[in-house]
Design an enzyme around this catalytic site. Structure first.
Site, PDB file in Angstrom:
ATOM      1  N   VAL A 346       0.272   3.802   2.243  1.00 29.08           N
ATOM      2  CA  VAL A 346       0.300   3.016   1.010  1.00 29.08           C
ATOM      3  C   VAL A 346       1.637   2.279   1.064  1.00 29.08           C
ATOM      4  O   VAL A 346       2.680   2.853   0.751  1.00 29.08           O
ATOM      5  CB  VAL A 346       0.202   3.905  -0.242  1.00 29.08           C
ATOM      6  CG1 VAL A 346       0.296   3.060  -1.508  1.00 29.08           C
ATOM      7  CG2 VAL A 346      -1.094   4.707  -0.232  1.00 29.08           C
ATOM      8  N   PRO A 347       1.634   1.006   1.489  1.00 32.53           N
ATOM      9  CA  PRO A 347       2.860   0.341   1.960  1.00 32.53           C
ATOM     10  C   PRO A 347       3.825  -0.125   0.870  1.00 32.53           C
ATOM     11  O   PRO A 347       4.003  -1.326   0.643  1.00 32.53           O
ATOM     12  CB  PRO A 347       2.312  -0.843   2.759  1.00 32.53           C
ATOM     13  CG  PRO A 347       1.026  -1.175   2.068  1.00 32.53           C
ATOM     14  CD  PRO A 347       0.450   0.141   1.626  1.00 32.53           C
ATOM     15  N   CYS A 348       4.496   0.825   0.232  1.00 37.72           N
ATOM     16  CA  CYS A 348       5.470   0.457  -0.798  1.00 37.72           C
ATOM     17  C   CYS A 348       6.669  -0.283  -0.200  1.00 37.72           C
ATOM     18  O   CYS A 348       7.410  -0.958  -0.925  1.00 37.72           O
ATOM     19  CB  CYS A 348       5.928   1.696  -1.558  1.00 37.72           C
ATOM     20  SG  CYS A 348       6.508   3.050  -0.516  1.00 37.72           S
ATOM     21  N   HIS A 349       6.861  -0.187   1.115  1.00 37.20           N
ATOM     22  CA  HIS A 349       7.976  -0.900   1.751  1.00 37.20           C
ATOM     23  C   HIS A 349       7.762  -2.408   1.734  1.00 37.20           C
ATOM     24  O   HIS A 349       8.711  -3.170   1.941  1.00 37.20           O
ATOM     25  CB  HIS A 349       8.157  -0.423   3.199  1.00 37.20           C
ATOM     26  CG  HIS A 349       6.980  -0.677   4.083  1.00 37.20           C
ATOM     27  ND1 HIS A 349       5.862   0.144   4.101  1.00 37.20           N
ATOM     28  CD2 HIS A 349       6.736  -1.665   4.990  1.00 37.20           C
ATOM     29  CE1 HIS A 349       4.993  -0.326   4.986  1.00 37.20           C
ATOM     30  NE2 HIS A 349       5.494  -1.418   5.537  1.00 37.20           N
ATOM     31  N   ARG A 350       6.546  -2.865   1.459  1.00 33.17           N
ATOM     32  CA  ARG A 350       6.256  -4.305   1.435  1.00 33.17           C
ATOM     33  C   ARG A 350       6.541  -4.940   0.083  1.00 33.17           C
ATOM     34  O   ARG A 350       6.291  -6.132  -0.111  1.00 33.17           O
ATOM     35  CB  ARG A 350       4.789  -4.535   1.827  1.00 33.17           C
ATOM     36  CG  ARG A 350       4.481  -4.125   3.257  1.00 33.17           C
ATOM     37  CD  ARG A 350       3.016  -4.224   3.597  1.00 33.17           C
ATOM     38  NE  ARG A 350       2.727  -3.609   4.897  1.00 33.17           N
ATOM     39  CZ  ARG A 350       1.533  -3.248   5.328  1.00 33.17           C
ATOM     40  NH1 ARG A 350       0.474  -3.454   4.534  1.00 33.17           N
ATOM     41  NH2 ARG A 350       1.372  -2.685   6.509  1.00 33.17           N
TER      42      ARG A 350
END
Length: 378
Positions: A346-350
């Site tokens: 779940v790409p919260c880094h984006r």
């Protein structure tokens, strides 16, 4: 260290600070040993856990320290020593659970403490904790533990059932007394930093979540990886420091998965680790893993939107806020982003600031920067 500071550390389960203090002053071990003379309340159990953590910390600096500490406890139980070693069973169990590689050879000696009625409950508790991290050390002791399944005392039969189930990765434990025990009989046990009440039935068939931690060398970076899953899917992925991730995972489980037992196992997480490694090496852009995130309704909405951000792209907090129907909720989105339990997948880094600035990231800004660079290069 003054006692008031130690008490604060234990009450706040500030294990990071405890490790720092143990590295600076080994006298903290004596303070913890003194604190566990009286078996009363949460502070006692936190001191028990803290003793294991301090021993592990010092062991890394001074190899052999944990072994010597365990030996001292066994000697204090020896009649010739003239000592009493109050609650030594819990203390030894905590040290062995924190230092299984160094102290695992004490497993048979430890199981012999079950011969002493005053040490039964503490030893079974310790064996359960060791089974969570190193079941191979407890499995050979089945012949010693099995008789307690038939105990008239639910404190003993419940703990014995838990030990057997944890060794078998939370499979049901058949036992003569299992169905005879009153299902509403409740036992007070300390696990995952908390004292909780468990029914006897729960201990005969406990629920487990499996986690694993390791370092992965990929893309010119050493990644710290923590993964946790149950039979339904991925529960947790984190890229922060391993010790910090373990604490955060325990806190998360205490809120969303009460009464589960956290088991250190690689096998249930192998596919998760394989896909994450492929991603970090630039060989995978999408994941095919079932996910089991738990959070508030708002958090779940935010995480769903995060999952829609394409590989190599970024999105601002304001844009996510718009998509979840809360245009002025950038700060709330930021908090949901920070509390995302399944990083990378779940790409919260984006998610970045309005002007593309790299704002906070649970695993560290340097990790977030590396992830975004990795995706830009592919």
């Amino acid at each position: 260290m003054v006692q008031s500071e130690l008490q604060r550390i234990l009450l706040e389960k500030d294990w990071k600070r405890l490790r720092e203090k143990a590295a600076e002053d080994r006298g903290i071990v004596r303070q913890l040993m003194s604190r566990i003379y009286v078996k009363e309340g949460l502070l006692f159990w936190r001191a028990i856990e803290g003793l294991g953590i301090a021993a592990q910390t010092i062991e890394r600096i001074q190899p052999g320290y944990a072994v010597e500490l365990v030996r001292r406890y066994f000697w204090s139980l020896n009649e010739e020593s003239g000592g009493t070693a109050w609650n030594a069973a819990e203390a030894i169990g905590s040290i062995m659970a924190q230092c299984p590689e160094e102290c695992g050879h004490f497993n048979w000696m430890y199981s012999k403490l079950l011969d002493d009625e005053s040490l039964n409950e503490g030893t079974l508790w310790g064996l359960a904790h060791i089974a969570c991290v190193k079941p191979d050390l407890v499995l050979p002791l089945a012949e010693v533990v099995l008789p307690f399944l038939n105990s008239e005392n639910p404190e003993l039969s419940g703990r014995a059932a838990l030990v057997q189930a944890l060794v078998q990765d939370c499979k049901d434990v058949p036992g003569i007394r299992a169905k005879e025990q009153p299902k509403r009989t409740m036992l007070e046990l300390y696990f995952n930093n908390q004292i909780q009440l468990y029914s006897v039935a729960e201990l005969f068939q406990p629920q487990g979540i499996f986690y694993w931690q390791e370092y992965i060398e990929a893309s010119n970076w050493r990644w710290s990886l923590t993964a946790a899953a149950n039979n339904q899917g991925v529960i947790w992925v984190g890229l922060g420091k391993l010790e910090n991730e373990k604490i955060q995972l325990e806190n998360y489980l205490n809120r969303w998965y009460p009464h589960v037992f956290l088991l250190k196992r690689r096998v249930p997480n192998e596919e998760v680790l394989s896909q994450l490694k492929a991603y970090l090496e630039g060989r995978r852009r999408e994941f095919t893993l079932p996910l089991q995130p738990k959070g508030t309704d708002f958090q779940l909405k935010v995480w769903e939107e995060l999952s829609k951000i394409p590989y190599g792209a970024t999105c601002s907090y304001g844009e996510i806020a718009q998509k979840v129907g809360n245009p002025k909720g950038q700060r709330a989105v930021g908090m949901a982003n920070h509390n995302n339990p399944i990083a990378v997948i779940v790409p919260c880094h984006r998610v970045v600031g309005k002007n593309g600035a790299l704002t906070g990231y649970a695993g560290g800004i340097d990790v977030k920067e590396r992830l975004l660079e990795l995706e830009k290069r592919r």
